[in-house]
Design a protein around this motif. Structure first.
Motif, PDB file in Angstrom:
ATOM      1  N   CYS A  80       0.784  -1.142   0.108  1.00  0.00           N
ATOM      2  CA  CYS A  80      -0.050   0.015   0.044  1.00  0.00           C
ATOM      3  C   CYS A  80       0.862   1.256  -0.192  1.00  0.00           C
ATOM      4  CB  CYS A  80      -0.882   0.082   1.283  1.00  0.00           C
ATOM      5  SG  CYS A  80      -2.022   1.516   1.163  1.00  0.00           S
ATOM      6  N   THR A  81       0.507   2.280  -0.905  1.00  0.00           N
ATOM      7  CA  THR A  81       1.253   3.509  -1.164  1.00  0.00           C
ATOM      8  C   THR A  81       0.140   4.760  -0.693  1.00  0.00           C
ATOM      9  OG1 THR A  81       0.974   3.991  -3.267  1.00  0.00           O
ATOM     10  CG2 THR A  81       3.021   2.621  -2.543  1.00  0.00           C
ATOM     11  N   HIS A  82      -0.871   4.334  -0.897  1.00  0.00           N
ATOM     12  CA  HIS A  82      -1.942   5.385  -0.657  1.00  0.00           C
ATOM     13  C   HIS A  82      -3.413   4.864  -0.146  1.00  0.00           C
ATOM     14  CE1 HIS A  82       0.830   7.483  -3.087  1.00  0.00           C
ATOM     15  NE2 HIS A  82       0.549   8.605  -2.637  1.00  0.00           N
ATOM     16  N   THR A  98      -1.856   1.126  -4.975  1.00  0.00           N
ATOM     17  CA  THR A  98      -0.439   0.922  -5.083  1.00  0.00           C
ATOM     18  C   THR A  98       0.301   2.111  -5.398  1.00  0.00           C
ATOM     19  OG1 THR A  98      -0.556  -0.251  -7.062  1.00  0.00           O
ATOM     20  CG2 THR A  98      -0.664  -1.482  -5.000  1.00  0.00           C
ATOM     21  N   ALA A 113      -1.199   9.673   1.845  1.00  0.00           N
ATOM     22  CA  ALA A 113       0.052   8.650   1.593  1.00  0.00           C
ATOM     23  C   ALA A 113       0.207   7.596   2.756  1.00  0.00           C
ATOM     24  CB  ALA A 113       1.391   9.444   1.132  1.00  0.00           C
ATOM     25  N   LYS A 114       0.794   6.652   2.511  1.00  0.00           N
ATOM     26  CA  LYS A 114       1.357   5.701   3.405  1.00  0.00           C
ATOM     27  C   LYS A 114       1.629   6.209   4.870  1.00  0.00           C
ATOM     28  CE  LYS A 114       3.282   1.036   4.133  1.00  0.00           C
ATOM     29  NZ  LYS A 114       3.001  -0.006   3.370  1.00  0.00           N
TER      30      LYS A 114
END
Length: 171
Positions: A80-82, A98, A113-114
């Protein structure tokens, strides 16, 4: 030396984002699928409703009453990025991405964001961590490949699928 510099910069970004909570949240911003939906097992983190095709073992979304749930689960998912928080069919939900292509304005939506997470956020364990001992854990007891009741070799009169494959605390 360059690797250490990158690690320090990444840690600095995470600390800065945590310090900014909730300021790091992108208000009125949605990140549409854009081919970057993260379909993964969300059930192990406590997702039970609002998942894609009602399957929380392979979904990019779930019903969440608090925005913090989105940030905490994304922080726990390596890919996960966001995260995105908004309303679908009258229910507040989290979505996981992603990447951030597909970003657009969306009234009432919130994205992050993550690294945008509440202070003190830690990676969440999958399932109930009180159940796991040597040789037993979420991957070898609860994964979808074992069917709807998990791996029968993991359960006895005290430990069972419902007790162990869902976290103690709800999202």
């Amino acid at each position: 030396m360059a690797v250490q510099r990158v690690a320090v910069l990444a840690l600095t970004a995470i600390v800065a984002a945590e310090a900014n909570w909730p300021g790091c949240q992108e208000q009125n911003t949605v990140i549409r699928n854009g081919g970057q939906a993260l379909f993964t097992n969300l059930q192990g983190y406590g997702a039970t409703i609002g998942c894609f095709l009602d399957d929380c073992m392979s979904s990019d979304k779930f019903v969440a009453s608090e925005i913090e749930s989105c940030a905490k689960v994304c922080f726990s998912l390596p890919e996960c990025t966001h995260w995105v928080w908004g309303t679908e069919e009258g229910e507040q939900k989290c979505w996981f991405r992603t990447g951030d292509s597909g970003r657009e304005a969306g009234e009432g939506w919130v994205s992050g964001a993550k690294a945008c997470s509440p202070p003190g956020t830690a990676v969440m364990p999958m399932g109930n961590s009180e159940c796991w001992a040597e040789g037993f854990g979420y991957p070898n007891c609860c994964e979808a490949k074992f069917g709807p009741n998990g791996n029968a070799q993991c359960w006895d009169g005290v430990y069972n699928y419902d007790r162990c494959c869902f976290p103690k605390e709800e999202l």
